[in-house]
Design a protein around this motif. Structure first.
Motif, PDB file in Angstrom:
ATOM      1  N   TYR A  84     -27.393  19.551  17.378  1.00  0.00           N
ATOM      2  CA  TYR A  84     -27.098  18.516  16.394  1.00  0.00           C
ATOM      3  C   TYR A  84     -28.017  17.308  16.534  1.00  0.00           C
ATOM      4  O   TYR A  84     -28.447  16.962  17.620  1.00  0.00           O
ATOM      5  N   PHE A 249     -11.276  20.727  13.252  1.00  0.00           N
ATOM      6  CA  PHE A 249     -12.358  20.207  12.431  1.00  0.00           C
ATOM      7  C   PHE A 249     -13.322  21.316  11.986  1.00  0.00           C
ATOM      8  O   PHE A 249     -13.973  21.200  10.958  1.00  0.00           O
ATOM      9  N   TYR A 253     -14.274  21.086   8.095  1.00  0.00           N
ATOM     10  CA  TYR A 253     -15.613  20.679   7.669  1.00  0.00           C
ATOM     11  C   TYR A 253     -16.745  21.460   8.318  1.00  0.00           C
ATOM     12  O   TYR A 253     -17.693  21.858   7.645  1.00  0.00           O
ATOM     13  N   ASP A 356     -12.486  14.833  -0.968  1.00  0.00           N
ATOM     14  CA  ASP A 356     -13.396  14.875   0.180  1.00  0.00           C
ATOM     15  C   ASP A 356     -12.698  15.615   1.314  1.00  0.00           C
ATOM     16  O   ASP A 356     -11.468  15.649   1.380  1.00  0.00           O
ATOM     17  N   ASP A 357     -13.494  16.224   2.195  1.00  0.00           N
ATOM     18  CA  ASP A 357     -12.881  16.998   3.291  1.00  0.00           C
ATOM     19  C   ASP A 357     -12.413  16.090   4.422  1.00  0.00           C
ATOM     20  O   ASP A 357     -11.467  16.418   5.132  1.00  0.00           O
ATOM     21  N   SER A 358     -13.081  14.952   4.606  1.00  0.00           N
ATOM     22  CA  SER A 358     -12.691  14.053   5.700  1.00  0.00           C
ATOM     23  C   SER A 358     -13.330  12.691   5.474  1.00  0.00           C
ATOM     24  O   SER A 358     -14.365  12.577   4.818  1.00  0.00           O
ATOM     25  N   VAL A 360     -14.631   9.787   8.028  1.00  0.00           N
ATOM     26  CA  VAL A 360     -14.827   9.542   9.457  1.00  0.00           C
ATOM     27  C   VAL A 360     -15.123   8.041   9.655  1.00  0.00           C
ATOM     28  O   VAL A 360     -14.247   7.264   9.997  1.00  0.00           O
ATOM     29  N   ARG A 361     -16.346   7.652   9.368  1.00  0.00           N
ATOM     30  CA  ARG A 361     -16.697   6.231   9.504  1.00  0.00           C
ATOM     31  C   ARG A 361     -16.370   5.454   8.239  1.00  0.00           C
ATOM     32  O   ARG A 361     -16.282   4.235   8.259  1.00  0.00           O
ATOM     33  N   ASN A 363     -18.404   5.466   5.584  1.00  0.00           N
ATOM     34  CA  ASN A 363     -19.642   4.953   4.996  1.00  0.00           C
ATOM     35  C   ASN A 363     -20.012   5.640   3.683  1.00  0.00           C
ATOM     36  O   ASN A 363     -20.687   5.057   2.852  1.00  0.00           O
ATOM     37  N   THR A 364     -19.609   6.895   3.526  1.00  0.00           N
ATOM     38  CA  THR A 364     -20.096   7.639   2.357  1.00  0.00           C
ATOM     39  C   THR A 364     -19.223   7.459   1.121  1.00  0.00           C
ATOM     40  O   THR A 364     -19.736   7.423   0.005  1.00  0.00           O
TER      41      THR A 364
END
Ligand code: AMP
Length: 467
Positions: A84, A249, A253, A356-358, A360-361, A363-364
């Protein structure tokens, strides 16, 4: 925390034994199908029964390998690895497979996951005088195997499994044998396939088998060591599992939708997650659209269950992948439009359910909401096919730290306001588990509830302390 810049990393592992095949070339295409699991570095190691040759470099599989790089990799056993991408830890010394010489001959290791007792295992190795070049727990695994107790590789692997805690799906290559090893919790996937023309394959996900003319045979079981040579696979050990704890997870995703888990494609499981989300969190709307591509199956499920038509509202640049060219300030402000364009014809004057699937932060989603409104959406209702992610992952998913996780800092109404949406709702944990077709004690739910199946050692309290 580990000395690595990131608490954890994601990876894809691959391996094969095929006396009649060009194993390096097939490994290349296998890794190509696992590219979603890691985009930082790629590597292949091949054994011809006497020696192991390897090549690894920073970059995507297609950037790292060409005919010239593959040509010297001749043999009948191979492993491959893709890691990654995170800017901080983009270092060649952490790229895999790790290859070392040992008293029993050459050894190569590819690892997906994160050892939770890596700090003490690393200290032990250093105290024994073993030199380490990188900062990754995967190198610790390699050195534990190379110099560890046991007269044979079989014995060394069993000793390793008793000592190691946490997440590891491994492909291990020796001179004449490929080993596939999965931690007793079954945290990340690993499966066994067969090549239609003869030969055996191991991969993180079954989506790697089709493109190389193979098919899925079965999962490598939690706690299992499979040894594979020209005679085929043999279960060397099945270590007792304290508790199965598959990473949820992967179901939401991370893994590809065309990969099979327990006889079902993840696509079907994600459609079921979307259906459950529609039952739990209905919205008065005219159109259901996914954040492509990862939320597409859940959006299909939401549309099926709610009766609201499914459509595309965002088109993602297929080649967005990884670029080393940083956006300038102007582009940074434009933000997400580097990745997506909206389709005004499908959005103008419509009340939109955005799946959306998740988050997290966080930001998107905000820039996407703005993009939809600019394209004429009259309302935007976000529905997320997983529960709020309130805790970091220490077991192999690059999730973020507590301060970065928006659901750790803010309540759902606060997140909704931050994202500029008209409403926001998440799938419940029970609903997620029900849609994922296993009992709740079958899964690691650490990122949702903050309880992990294994003790997490050496956590930096400043960054990771629980509230
Ligand atoms: P954000 O909320 O801005 O962090 O972005 C979350 C989105 O990124 C999700 O909708 C996922 O599609 C994707 N995503 C989630 N987890 C990861 C991860 N570990 N690595 C890369 N992308 C992720």
């Amino acid at each position: 925390m580990y000395e690595d810049d990131k608490p954890t990393h994601e990876c894809g592992v691959f391996g094969m034994v095929a006396p009649e095949a060009d194993v390096a070339r097939l490994t290349f295409f296998g890794l190509y199908a696992l590219q979603h699991r890691g985009q930082e570095s790629s590597g292949i190691a091949v054994s011809n029964g006497r020696a192991i040759r390897a090549y690894k470099e920073m970059g995507l599989v297609s950037q790292v390998f060409n005919e010239e790089k593959l040509r010297p990799l001749v043999g009948h056993l191979a492993i491959g690895h893709t890691r990654y991408s995170t800017t901080g830890s983009s270092k060649l010394e952490n790229a895999q497979p790790f290859v070392v010489e040992s008293a029993l001959g050459p050894l190569a290791v590819g690892h997906n996951g994160n050892l939770t007792n890596a700090t003490s295992l690393r200290r032990e190795l250093l105290n024994r005088g073993v030199g380490l070049t990188g900062t990754s727990d995967s190198e610790v695994i390699t050195q534990m195997l190379a110099g560890g107790e046991g007269r044979t590789w079989d014995e060394k692997l069993k000793v390793f499994m008793v000592r190691a805690q946490g997440a590891y799906s491994l492909t291990v290559l020796t001179r004449d044998t490929l080993y596939a090893v999965r931690d007793p919790w079954g945290l990340h996937p690993l499966c066994l396939g067969q090549l239609n023309g003869g030969g055996w394959v191991v991969a993180s996900e079954s989506c790697a088998f089709g493109p190389i003319g193979g098919h899925l045979v079965r999962s490598v079981e939690p706690g299992e060591i499979v040894a594979i040579n020209e005679d085929g696979p043999r279960t060397l050990a099945l270590m007792p599992a304290p508790r199965i704890a598959e990473c949820l997870f992967e179901y939401i995703y991370f893994a590809r939708p065309d990969s099979q888990f327990h006889g079902t494609t993840l696509h079907a499981i994600r459609v079921a997650q979307g259906r459950q989300l529609a039952r739990e969190a209905p919205a008065a709307a005219d159109v259901v659209i996914p954040v492509p591509d990862s939320a597409t199956p859940a959006a299909i499920g939401y549309a099926q269950e709610s009766g609201i038509p499914y459509s595309e509202g965002l088109i993602k640049n297929r080649y967005i992948g990884r670029t080393f060219i940083q956006p300038d300030d102007h582009l940074r402000k434009v933000g997400i439009s580097l990745k997506f364009n909206a389709l005004p014809d499908n959005l103008n004057g419509r009340r939109v359910v955005l799946i959306d699937d998740s988050i997290v932060r966080g930001n998107t989603s905000g820039p996407i909401v703005r993009l939809l409104r600019e394209a004429g959406a009259s309302e935007v209702h976000i529905r997320v096919s997983s529960p709020p992610i309130k805790h970091p992952c220490f077991l192999g998913v690059d999730m973020a730290t507590y301060p970065e996780l928006i659901a750790y800092r803010l309540s759902t109404p606060e997140i909704c306001a931050f994202l500029g949406a008209d409403s926001l709702a998440y799938l419940s944990l029970d609903g997620l588990i029900q849609a994922s077709r296993r009992d709740s004690d079958h899964f690691c739910r650490g990122c949702f509830i903050g309880q992990y199946p294994v003790e997490i050692e050496g956590v930096d309290k400043e960054v990771f302390e629980l509230r």
